[in-house]
Enzyme design. Structure first.
Site, PDB file in Angstrom:
ATOM      1  N   THR A 208      54.855  -4.892  48.618  1.00 45.37           N
ATOM      2  CA  THR A 208      54.743  -4.028  47.442  1.00 45.37           C
ATOM      3  C   THR A 208      53.309  -4.020  46.950  1.00 45.37           C
ATOM      4  O   THR A 208      52.629  -5.043  47.003  1.00 45.37           O
ATOM      5  CB  THR A 208      55.674  -4.571  46.334  1.00 45.37           C
ATOM      6  OG1 THR A 208      57.016  -4.311  46.727  1.00 45.37           O
ATOM      7  CG2 THR A 208      55.404  -3.936  44.986  1.00 45.37           C
ATOM      8  N   ARG A 236      69.935   1.036  46.225  1.00 43.38           N
ATOM      9  CA  ARG A 236      69.444  -0.148  45.493  1.00 43.38           C
ATOM     10  C   ARG A 236      68.065   0.165  44.912  1.00 43.38           C
ATOM     11  O   ARG A 236      67.189   0.692  45.597  1.00 43.38           O
ATOM     12  CB  ARG A 236      69.357  -1.343  46.450  1.00 43.38           C
ATOM     13  CG  ARG A 236      68.809  -2.622  45.798  1.00 43.38           C
ATOM     14  CD  ARG A 236      67.325  -2.790  46.017  1.00 43.38           C
ATOM     15  NE  ARG A 236      66.824  -4.075  45.576  1.00 43.38           N
ATOM     16  CZ  ARG A 236      65.539  -4.412  45.535  1.00 43.38           C
ATOM     17  NH1 ARG A 236      64.631  -3.545  45.902  1.00 43.38           N
ATOM     18  NH2 ARG A 236      65.157  -5.597  45.126  1.00 43.38           N
ATOM     19  N   GLY A 238      64.854  -1.708  42.896  1.00 43.89           N
ATOM     20  CA  GLY A 238      64.302  -3.005  42.516  1.00 43.89           C
ATOM     21  C   GLY A 238      63.568  -2.939  41.187  1.00 43.89           C
ATOM     22  O   GLY A 238      63.783  -2.031  40.377  1.00 43.89           O
ATOM     23  N   THR A 259      55.313  -8.371  42.046  1.00 42.04           N
ATOM     24  CA  THR A 259      55.895  -8.242  43.382  1.00 42.04           C
ATOM     25  C   THR A 259      56.802  -9.433  43.629  1.00 42.04           C
ATOM     26  O   THR A 259      56.537 -10.517  43.123  1.00 42.04           O
ATOM     27  CB  THR A 259      54.807  -8.150  44.463  1.00 42.04           C
ATOM     28  OG1 THR A 259      55.437  -8.079  45.746  1.00 42.04           O
ATOM     29  CG2 THR A 259      53.865  -9.353  44.441  1.00 42.04           C
ATOM     30  N   GLY A 260      57.850  -9.216  44.392  1.00 41.60           N
ATOM     31  CA  GLY A 260      58.746 -10.330  44.690  1.00 41.60           C
ATOM     32  C   GLY A 260      60.187  -9.877  44.730  1.00 41.60           C
ATOM     33  O   GLY A 260      60.471  -8.678  44.877  1.00 41.60           O
ATOM     34  N   GLY A 262      63.069  -8.466  43.568  1.00 42.43           N
ATOM     35  CA  GLY A 262      63.206  -7.578  42.421  1.00 42.43           C
ATOM     36  C   GLY A 262      64.353  -7.881  41.487  1.00 42.43           C
ATOM     37  O   GLY A 262      64.238  -7.680  40.271  1.00 42.43           O
TER      38      GLY A 262
HETATM   39  N1  ASP Z   1      59.751  -6.202  44.125  1.00 47.20           N
HETATM   40  C1  ASP Z   1      60.093  -5.330  45.228  1.00 47.20           C
HETATM   41  C2  ASP Z   1      61.565  -5.005  45.139  1.00 47.20           C
HETATM   42  O1  ASP Z   1      62.343  -5.877  44.856  1.00 47.20           O
HETATM   43  C3  ASP Z   1      59.809  -5.928  46.557  1.00 47.20           C
HETATM   44  C4  ASP Z   1      58.451  -6.536  46.733  1.00 47.20           C
HETATM   45  O2  ASP Z   1      57.764  -6.865  45.764  1.00 47.20           O
HETATM   46  O3  ASP Z   1      57.997  -6.662  47.868  1.00 47.20           O
HETATM   47  O4  ASP Z   1      61.924  -3.886  45.428  1.00 47.20           O
END
Ligand code: ASP
Length: 342
Positions: A208, A236, A238, A259-260, A262
């Site tokens: 992300t 879905r 996020g 980021t992470g 979600g």
């Molecule tokens: N936060 C994003 C999600 O959950 C994914 C990511 O940060 O890589 O969609």
């Protein structure tokens, strides 16, 4: 704001040492930053190759240069810098946003993005879009050209077309690496005879992207764009397009992009939580980010990271993961790019 031709540093070069004692997973607060970006928490370090390392750094640097150039043009706003930087990362297939997005369980690319202006608290977002080349520009169009904050799916796509944004065939988002990721998941599911869990580290990597920017008046903005998580269910959504979860900005407090995993970032309202800790408790941006990312989320098992910039030009990051692809540029044009500790 002048932007002299600055150098690029990797690691703890021109802008100070990393990792103060007691703050693992955080960059020291840097001063005089005008723009910062991230490209996700990424691969485990052991899986990084020299070629990918180079490409990721080049991508982050190109985004910082494009965003900073836009920021220094007459009449531009922090939103312009955020959008310009994120568009570069969306176009770069090495990041999980725009071209290079991960695949859903059905083998599609469904993209999410959001943007927020700290001065006006105006915000825009799109979710589950499949044909908009640059979802961050669609998010901005929702903010600027509609009465709404968030639009999803087909409606967001029709609106973006009406706004003259670039529309592409869904195949544009296909990349070999991401396709291999989902195929691995499908094989695993076939072998186990059941649906695989979405696990942050189960596929190649998160990527992300996000940006935070500031101008001389102390106005700030934030934006985030993503393909989401490999093997996510149809529909879905996020945290990235959710204002207060993946993105938030408020002048005088902070601009944040996350980021992470979600689902955790939504439930913990991560970006707004960081901003509120700065605003109401008077925490420094580093204390606030560390409290949320490295205490609340970590305790809950939610993996991820945040980048933070305030109106004074102070910048920090916090992560509870090994890596966070990130970079920042100061008003002298000096760029720093980091992937792991360094
Ligand atoms: N936060 C994003 C999600 O959950 C994914 C990511 O940060 O890589 O969609």
């Amino acid at each position: 704001m002048s932007l002299a031709s600055g150098g690029v540093t990797s690691g703890s070069g021109a802008m100070g040492a990393d990792k103060p004692p007691g703050n693992p997973g955080s960059d020291l607060i840097m001063e005089d930053v005008i723009l910062g970006v991230h490209g996700g928490t990424g691969l485990d370090k052991k899986d990084m190759t020299p070629e990918l390392d180079k490409k990721l750094r080049a991508g982050l640097k190109a985004a910082l240069e494009a965003g900073a150039k836009r920021l220094t043009e007459a009449g531009s706003t922090p939103l312009d810098g955020v959008e310009a930087a994120i568009r570069v990362l969306e176009d770069d297939p090495h990041f999980n946003a725009g071209r290079g997005a991960v695949f859903t369980h059905e083998g599609r690319n469904e993209l999410d993005a959001s943007i927020m202006e700290g001065t006006t608290k105006k915000a825009g977002a799109v979710a589950g879009v499949t044909v908009i080349k640059n979802p961050i520009s669609a998010a901005r169009a929702v903010m600027a050209k509609s009465k709404h904050v968030m639009m999803i799916g087909r409606g967001a796509e029709v609106f973006s077309t009406q706004q003259g944004l670039e529309i592409v065939d869904p195949a544009y988002f296909w990349t070999e690496g991401r396709w291999k990721d989902i195929q691995r998941v499908w094989e695993e599911e076939k072998a186990k005879g059941k649906r695989a869990d979405i696990e942050p580290k189960s596929s190649t990597y998160f990527g992300t992207v996000g940006a935070v920017a500031r101008n001389e008046k102390g106005q700030i903005a934030a934006g985030t764009s993503t393909g989401g998580m490999t093997n996510k269910m149809f529909g879905r959504v996020g945290d990235s397009p959710i204002i207060g979860a993946g993105t938030y900005a408020e002048d005088g407090a902070a601009a944040v992009s996350c980021t992470g995993h979600g689902e955790y970032f939504i439930r913990y309202g991560v970006s707004k939580e960081i901003v509120s800790l700065v605003k109401y408790k008077g925490l420094s941006i580093q204390e606030a980010a560390q409290e949320v990312i490295n205490r609340q989320l970590k305790d809950a098992g939610g993996e991820g990271a945040a980048i933070v910039l305030n109106s004074k030009g102070q910048w920090t990051t916090s992560r509870n993961t090994e890596g966070l692809y990130r970079g920042w540029i100061n008003s002298k044009g000096e760029i720093t790019v980091r992937l792991y500790e360094e």
